[in-house]
Design an enzyme around this catalytic site. Structure first.
Site, PDB file in Angstrom:
ATOM      1  N   GLY A 114       0.713  -1.318   0.199  1.00 46.78           N
ATOM      2  CA  GLY A 114      -0.145   0.104   0.152  1.00 46.78           C
ATOM      3  C   GLY A 114       0.778   1.458  -0.235  1.00 46.78           C
ATOM      4  O   GLY A 114       0.212   2.126   0.436  1.00 46.78           O
ATOM      5  N   LEU A 159     -10.397  -7.442 -12.890  1.00 44.74           N
ATOM      6  CA  LEU A 159     -12.100  -6.971 -12.641  1.00 44.74           C
ATOM      7  C   LEU A 159     -12.810  -7.497 -13.927  1.00 44.74           C
ATOM      8  O   LEU A 159     -12.621  -7.858 -14.810  1.00 44.74           O
ATOM      9  CB  LEU A 159     -11.979  -5.391 -12.649  1.00 44.74           C
ATOM     10  CG  LEU A 159     -11.100  -4.769 -11.472  1.00 44.74           C
ATOM     11  CD1 LEU A 159     -11.481  -3.281 -11.659  1.00 44.74           C
ATOM     12  CD2 LEU A 159     -11.227  -5.340 -10.140  1.00 44.74           C
ATOM     13  N   GLY A 184     -10.517  -4.014 -20.871  1.00 45.48           N
ATOM     14  CA  GLY A 184      -8.910  -4.688 -20.980  1.00 45.48           C
ATOM     15  C   GLY A 184      -7.929  -4.467 -19.657  1.00 45.48           C
ATOM     16  O   GLY A 184      -8.006  -3.341 -19.187  1.00 45.48           O
ATOM     17  N   VAL A 185      -7.212  -5.313 -19.346  1.00 43.81           N
ATOM     18  CA  VAL A 185      -6.480  -5.211 -18.283  1.00 43.81           C
ATOM     19  C   VAL A 185      -5.132  -4.122 -18.596  1.00 43.81           C
ATOM     20  O   VAL A 185      -4.428  -4.329 -19.718  1.00 43.81           O
ATOM     21  CB  VAL A 185      -5.576  -6.517 -18.024  1.00 43.81           C
ATOM     22  CG1 VAL A 185      -4.430  -6.431 -16.847  1.00 43.81           C
ATOM     23  CG2 VAL A 185      -6.575  -7.648 -17.456  1.00 43.81           C
ATOM     24  N   ASP A 186      -5.051  -3.243 -17.937  1.00 44.01           N
ATOM     25  CA  ASP A 186      -3.976  -2.188 -18.080  1.00 44.01           C
ATOM     26  C   ASP A 186      -4.124  -1.418 -19.337  1.00 44.01           C
ATOM     27  O   ASP A 186      -3.124  -1.065 -20.195  1.00 44.01           O
ATOM     28  CB  ASP A 186      -2.543  -2.793 -17.958  1.00 44.01           C
ATOM     29  CG  ASP A 186      -2.281  -3.368 -16.561  1.00 44.01           C
ATOM     30  OD1 ASP A 186      -2.578  -2.910 -15.735  1.00 44.01           O
ATOM     31  OD2 ASP A 186      -1.523  -4.255 -16.406  1.00 44.01           O
ATOM     32  N   ASN A 193       1.417   3.232  -2.594  1.00 43.16           N
ATOM     33  CA  ASN A 193       0.687   4.429  -3.342  1.00 43.16           C
ATOM     34  C   ASN A 193      -0.404   4.758  -2.536  1.00 43.16           C
ATOM     35  O   ASN A 193      -0.955   5.831  -2.631  1.00 43.16           O
ATOM     36  CB  ASN A 193       0.368   3.706  -4.773  1.00 43.16           C
ATOM     37  CG  ASN A 193       1.640   3.692  -5.715  1.00 43.16           C
ATOM     38  OD1 ASN A 193       1.832   4.674  -5.958  1.00 43.16           O
ATOM     39  ND2 ASN A 193       2.207   2.575  -5.954  1.00 43.16           N
ATOM     40  N   HIS A 253       0.046   1.757 -12.949  1.00 44.35           N
ATOM     41  CA  HIS A 253       0.597   0.739 -13.325  1.00 44.35           C
ATOM     42  C   HIS A 253       2.080   0.945 -13.515  1.00 44.35           C
ATOM     43  O   HIS A 253       2.639   2.047 -14.283  1.00 44.35           O
ATOM     44  CB  HIS A 253       0.116   0.195 -14.828  1.00 44.35           C
ATOM     45  CG  HIS A 253       0.773  -1.005 -15.552  1.00 44.35           C
ATOM     46  ND1 HIS A 253       0.450  -2.279 -14.844  1.00 44.35           N
ATOM     47  CD2 HIS A 253       1.576  -1.112 -16.619  1.00 44.35           C
ATOM     48  CE1 HIS A 253       1.132  -3.163 -15.708  1.00 44.35           C
ATOM     49  NE2 HIS A 253       1.995  -2.247 -16.514  1.00 44.35           N
ATOM     50  N   ARG A 292      -6.378  -8.101  -8.592  1.00 48.09           N
ATOM     51  CA  ARG A 292      -7.551  -8.869  -9.133  1.00 48.09           C
ATOM     52  C   ARG A 292      -7.827  -8.368 -10.580  1.00 48.09           C
ATOM     53  O   ARG A 292      -7.692  -7.210 -10.885  1.00 48.09           O
ATOM     54  CB  ARG A 292      -8.785  -8.534  -8.252  1.00 48.09           C
ATOM     55  CG  ARG A 292      -8.720  -8.773  -6.567  1.00 48.09           C
ATOM     56  CD  ARG A 292      -8.652 -10.366  -6.694  1.00 48.09           C
ATOM     57  NE  ARG A 292      -9.642 -11.172  -7.020  1.00 48.09           N
ATOM     58  CZ  ARG A 292      -9.810 -12.370  -7.335  1.00 48.09           C
ATOM     59  NH1 ARG A 292      -8.752 -13.161  -7.175  1.00 48.09           N
ATOM     60  NH2 ARG A 292     -11.276 -12.804  -7.634  1.00 48.09           N
TER      61      ARG A 292
END
Ligand code: GRF
Length: 206
Positions: free
Chosen positions: A14, A96, A146-148, A16, A112, A94
């Site tokens: 944690g 999503l 989409g992831v990232d 960030n 990211h 996770r």
């Protein structure tokens, strides 16, 4: 000034999230952290969040098995119960479901550790070293299916130096993550369309 109510989702240390809590200590910061929630009750960041006086919530995803959405519905309910208006993912490990992404369309951001669209996914620092790039960094973006992926709000770049290993490069990137994330959250919370930091100046495309 009304400050936007922010919920932060974490899975681990944690740092960030802590940077966001630090920024939000300033009454002039346009967002306040009203909830820090995690899919792991042993996430180190939860204790840090409590130290900042933030409410915390932990719900293990494992008992939900393959029913990702059932877990998300309870996380979502906790966010709503705290009046959350913006969700900031900060090391939330996770993937999503489209359902959760749709709930927070345009109001959920992620950080990211790469200059997207380069190196989505895991092991970004290792892959940057292997690719031989001379610049690396981090990206804050709106969350989409989409992831990232999703519109980029801001980026910060650091040099890759001779002799860097994964840990050295990760540490250099993390330092600028802690500057970029509060700047991007502030921009989104106050409806500004530019993020200006000493590390980045990027158009917010919301
Ligand atoms: C950060 O590198 C962030 O960019 C990535 O996961 C890491 C989380 O670190 N999404 P921390 O928990 O914020 O310290």
């Amino acid at each position: 000034m009304t400050r936007k109510k922010v919920g932060v989702l974490i899975s681990g240390r944690g740092s960030n999230m802590q940077a966001l809590c630090e920024a939000a200590k300033d009454a002039a910061y346009p967002a306040e952290i009203v909830l820090v929630a995690s899919n792991r009750s042993d996430a180190g960041g939860l204790e840090i969040a409590r130290g900042y006086g933030a409410e915390t919530f932990a719900l293990d995803h494992r008992p939900f098995g393959k029913d990702r959405e059932a877990h998300e519905r309870e996380m979502d309910a906790a966010l709503r119960a705290h009046g959350v208006e913006i969700v900031a993912l900060a090391g939330y490990m996770r993937v999503l479901s489209p359902w959760l992404v749709a709930q927070w369309q345009g109001r959920m951001i992620n950080i990211h550790p790469s200059l997207l669209p380069l190196f989505p996914g895991l092991d970004t620092h290792k892959r940057a070293l292997e690719a031989g790039v001379k610049l690396h960094g981090c990206t804050v973006h709106l969350v989409s299916d989409g992831v990232d992926e999703g519109p980029i709000l801001g980026q910060a770049a650091v040099p890759v130096l001779a002799g860097d290993d994964e840990a050295a490069l990760a540490a250099r990137v993390l330092k600028v993550e802690h500057r970029l994330y509060p700047a991007c959250l502030a921009a989104l919370a106050s409806g500004k369309h530019w993020v200006e930091t000493d590390a980045a100046a990027s158009l917010i495309s919301v």
